[in-house]
Design a protein around this motif. Structure first.
Motif, PDB file in Angstrom:
ATOM      1  N   GLU A  79      -0.348 -21.173 -13.832  1.00 59.84           N
ATOM      2  CA  GLU A  79       0.753 -20.435 -14.450  1.00 59.84           C
ATOM      3  C   GLU A  79       0.377 -18.955 -14.527  1.00 59.84           C
ATOM      4  O   GLU A  79      -0.411 -18.545 -15.363  1.00 59.84           O
ATOM      5  CB  GLU A  79       1.009 -20.988 -15.850  1.00 59.84           C
ATOM      6  N   GLN A  80       0.956 -18.189 -13.608  1.00 60.89           N
ATOM      7  CA  GLN A  80       0.632 -16.767 -13.543  1.00 60.89           C
ATOM      8  C   GLN A  80       1.902 -15.942 -13.521  1.00 60.89           C
ATOM      9  O   GLN A  80       2.958 -16.415 -13.113  1.00 60.89           O
ATOM     10  CB  GLN A  80      -0.201 -16.480 -12.283  1.00 60.89           C
ATOM     11  N   THR A  81       1.777 -14.704 -13.959  1.00 63.32           N
ATOM     12  CA  THR A  81       2.898 -13.765 -13.953  1.00 63.32           C
ATOM     13  C   THR A  81       2.495 -12.516 -13.197  1.00 63.32           C
ATOM     14  O   THR A  81       1.351 -12.089 -13.272  1.00 63.32           O
ATOM     15  CB  THR A  81       3.258 -13.311 -15.386  1.00 63.32           C
ATOM     16  N   ARG A  82       3.467 -11.959 -12.508  1.00 62.82           N
ATOM     17  CA  ARG A  82       3.212 -10.705 -11.787  1.00 62.82           C
ATOM     18  C   ARG A  82       3.359  -9.554 -12.769  1.00 62.82           C
ATOM     19  O   ARG A  82       4.321  -9.493 -13.529  1.00 62.82           O
ATOM     20  CB  ARG A  82       4.197 -10.560 -10.631  1.00 62.82           C
ATOM     21  N   LYS A  83       2.382  -8.670 -12.746  1.00 61.57           N
ATOM     22  CA  LYS A  83       2.414  -7.515 -13.643  1.00 61.57           C
ATOM     23  C   LYS A  83       1.934  -6.295 -12.869  1.00 61.57           C
ATOM     24  O   LYS A  83       0.936  -6.353 -12.168  1.00 61.57           O
ATOM     25  CB  LYS A  83       1.520  -7.766 -14.859  1.00 61.57           C
ATOM     26  N   THR A  84       2.675  -5.209 -13.011  1.00 63.70           N
ATOM     27  CA  THR A  84       2.336  -3.973 -12.312  1.00 63.70           C
ATOM     28  C   THR A  84       1.508  -3.075 -13.223  1.00 63.70           C
ATOM     29  O   THR A  84       1.839  -2.900 -14.394  1.00 63.70           O
ATOM     30  CB  THR A  84       3.612  -3.246 -11.859  1.00 63.70           C
ATOM     31  N   PHE A  85       0.438  -2.532 -12.673  1.00 60.01           N
ATOM     32  CA  PHE A  85      -0.442  -1.626 -13.401  1.00 60.01           C
ATOM     33  C   PHE A  85      -0.558  -0.320 -12.628  1.00 60.01           C
ATOM     34  O   PHE A  85      -0.471  -0.307 -11.398  1.00 60.01           O
ATOM     35  CB  PHE A  85      -1.851  -2.209 -13.533  1.00 60.01           C
ATOM     36  N   VAL A  86      -0.802   0.745 -13.361  1.00 60.03           N
ATOM     37  CA  VAL A  86      -1.164   2.008 -12.745  1.00 60.03           C
ATOM     38  C   VAL A  86      -2.689   2.041 -12.753  1.00 60.03           C
ATOM     39  O   VAL A  86      -3.313   1.912 -13.805  1.00 60.03           O
ATOM     40  CB  VAL A  86      -0.601   3.211 -13.543  1.00 60.03           C
ATOM     41  N   ILE A  87      -3.273   2.157 -11.561  1.00 63.67           N
ATOM     42  CA  ILE A  87      -4.724   2.238 -11.443  1.00 63.67           C
ATOM     43  C   ILE A  87      -5.063   3.405 -10.507  1.00 63.67           C
ATOM     44  O   ILE A  87      -4.178   3.971  -9.880  1.00 63.67           O
ATOM     45  CB  ILE A  87      -5.354   0.914 -10.931  1.00 63.67           C
ATOM     46  N   SER A  88      -6.322   3.729 -10.419  1.00 62.16           N
ATOM     47  CA  SER A  88      -6.714   4.831  -9.536  1.00 62.16           C
ATOM     48  C   SER A  88      -6.844   4.331  -8.099  1.00 62.16           C
ATOM     49  O   SER A  88      -7.107   3.153  -7.854  1.00 62.16           O
ATOM     50  CB  SER A  88      -8.020   5.461 -10.011  1.00 62.16           C
ATOM     51  N   LYS A  89      -6.645   5.245  -7.151  1.00 62.70           N
ATOM     52  CA  LYS A  89      -6.751   4.906  -5.729  1.00 62.70           C
ATOM     53  C   LYS A  89      -8.130   4.351  -5.397  1.00 62.70           C
ATOM     54  O   LYS A  89      -8.261   3.422  -4.606  1.00 62.70           O
ATOM     55  CB  LYS A  89      -6.503   6.144  -4.863  1.00 62.70           C
ATOM     56  N   GLY A  90      -9.155   4.926  -6.015  1.00 60.42           N
ATOM     57  CA  GLY A  90     -10.518   4.470  -5.757  1.00 60.42           C
ATOM     58  C   GLY A  90     -10.721   3.023  -6.157  1.00 60.42           C
ATOM     59  O   GLY A  90     -11.353   2.250  -5.436  1.00 60.42           O
ATOM     60  N   VAL A  91     -10.177   2.640  -7.319  1.00 68.44           N
ATOM     61  CA  VAL A  91     -10.293   1.255  -7.781  1.00 68.44           C
ATOM     62  C   VAL A  91      -9.513   0.328  -6.855  1.00 68.44           C
ATOM     63  O   VAL A  91      -9.998  -0.744  -6.484  1.00 68.44           O
ATOM     64  CB  VAL A  91      -9.818   1.126  -9.248  1.00 68.44           C
ATOM     65  N   LEU A  92      -8.321   0.731  -6.455  1.00 71.26           N
ATOM     66  CA  LEU A  92      -7.533  -0.081  -5.536  1.00 71.26           C
ATOM     67  C   LEU A  92      -8.271  -0.285  -4.223  1.00 71.26           C
ATOM     68  O   LEU A  92      -8.353  -1.407  -3.710  1.00 71.26           O
ATOM     69  CB  LEU A  92      -6.160   0.563  -5.286  1.00 71.26           C
ATOM     70  N   ARG A  93      -8.840   0.782  -3.702  1.00 71.86           N
ATOM     71  CA  ARG A  93      -9.598   0.693  -2.456  1.00 71.86           C
ATOM     72  C   ARG A  93     -10.804  -0.249  -2.623  1.00 71.86           C
ATOM     73  O   ARG A  93     -11.081  -1.085  -1.774  1.00 71.86           O
ATOM     74  CB  ARG A  93     -10.049   2.093  -2.022  1.00 71.86           C
ATOM     75  N   LEU A  94     -11.485  -0.128  -3.753  1.00 71.44           N
ATOM     76  CA  LEU A  94     -12.641  -0.978  -4.044  1.00 71.44           C
ATOM     77  C   LEU A  94     -12.227  -2.447  -4.121  1.00 71.44           C
ATOM     78  O   LEU A  94     -12.870  -3.314  -3.516  1.00 71.44           O
ATOM     79  CB  LEU A  94     -13.279  -0.540  -5.362  1.00 71.44           C
ATOM     80  N   LEU A  95     -11.149  -2.739  -4.842  1.00 68.95           N
ATOM     81  CA  LEU A  95     -10.681  -4.123  -4.973  1.00 68.95           C
ATOM     82  C   LEU A  95     -10.260  -4.692  -3.622  1.00 68.95           C
ATOM     83  O   LEU A  95     -10.557  -5.849  -3.303  1.00 68.95           O
ATOM     84  CB  LEU A  95      -9.523  -4.208  -5.975  1.00 68.95           C
ATOM     85  N   ASN A  96      -9.569  -3.890  -2.822  1.00 69.71           N
ATOM     86  CA  ASN A  96      -9.166  -4.347  -1.491  1.00 69.71           C
ATOM     87  C   ASN A  96     -10.386  -4.638  -0.613  1.00 69.71           C
ATOM     88  O   ASN A  96     -10.416  -5.631   0.113  1.00 69.71           O
ATOM     89  CB  ASN A  96      -8.263  -3.309  -0.819  1.00 69.71           C
ATOM     90  N   ARG A  97     -11.394  -3.759  -0.697  1.00 69.34           N
ATOM     91  CA  ARG A  97     -12.612  -3.950   0.091  1.00 69.34           C
ATOM     92  C   ARG A  97     -13.339  -5.232  -0.320  1.00 69.34           C
ATOM     93  O   ARG A  97     -13.714  -6.050   0.515  1.00 69.34           O
ATOM     94  CB  ARG A  97     -13.545  -2.743  -0.074  1.00 69.34           C
ATOM     95  N   TYR A  98     -13.505  -5.418  -1.637  1.00 67.88           N
ATOM     96  CA  TYR A  98     -14.182  -6.630  -2.118  1.00 67.88           C
ATOM     97  C   TYR A  98     -13.393  -7.884  -1.756  1.00 67.88           C
ATOM     98  O   TYR A  98     -13.965  -8.911  -1.404  1.00 67.88           O
ATOM     99  CB  TYR A  98     -14.390  -6.576  -3.630  1.00 67.88           C
TER     100      TYR A  98
END
Length: 195
Positions: A79-98
């Motif tokens: 049971e999950q919900t979609r939620k939008t967050f404002v994050i930094s580009k660096g963190v997004l890039r890091l999460l995508n890489r991992y």
């Protein structure tokens, strides 16, 4: 804990301006992760972007989250919900890489990061609370002794002596400190160091 958070933000100041830019992204998170994120935001008086920056600022912490995700894939709730967050580009890039490197979804990595970060801050808060309880005992004992000294000074010098009057201020400050510690322990009211 606050000193550690300040140090992380100082380190983040060295990050390039491009990596600091804000982007919106959506994660599919469990209700417990959403509640944990709300707790982290409220407890630390930070924005979600700052929480993400803190969670992702230490690679070994992210590695632990990834290792936990790989070892316990069934932990993630259906049971999950979609939620939008404002994050930094660096963190997004890091999460995508991992996510790509470890073949895990970003959602799973973020679920584990939030869970571990809340657990870590909870443990630190509990340790701090135990120290504050000991501090309360020390301050209370000192205040009792100060009241006794104040009585001795009154007997020696009289109520109107400037020494007695100024020592009375010391007692009031000790009483206020004791009350502030009690408020911190019972209601989590921050202690004002200047009061």
């Amino acid at each position: 804990m606050k000193k550690q958070i300040i140090q992380v933000f100082r380190n983040l100041d060295r990050v390039s301006q491009t990596d600091k830019q804000s982007v919106r992204t959506t994660f599919k998170l469990s209700n417990s992760s959403n509640n944990a994120m709300d707790w982290l935001i409220k407890k630390n008086n930070l924005k979600p972007k700052e929480i993400f920056d803190l969670m992702c600022s230490n690679e070994s912490f992210v590695d632990v989250a990834i290792k936990t995700a790989k070892e316990n894939p069934e932990v993630i709730s259906t049971e999950q919900t979609r939620k939008t967050f404002v994050i930094s580009k660096g963190v997004l890039r890091l999460l995508n890489r991992y996510s790509k490197e470890h073949e895990l979804s970003r959602d799973v990595i973020v679920e584990n990061l939030i869970s571990l970060f809340k657990m870590l801050l909870g443990m630190q808060a509990e340790a701090e609370k135990l120290k504050e309880e000991k501090a309360l005992k020390i301050v209370s004992d000192f205040w009792s002794k100060a009241e006794s000294v104040e009585d001795q000074l009154k007997d020696l010098l009289g109520d109107e002596s400037p020494i007695v009057v100024r020592f009375g201020y010391v007692c009031v400050i000790l009483m206020n400190l004791e009350m502030a510690i009690k408020s911190k322990l019972s209601d989590d009211v921050p202690i004002d160091p200047d009061f």
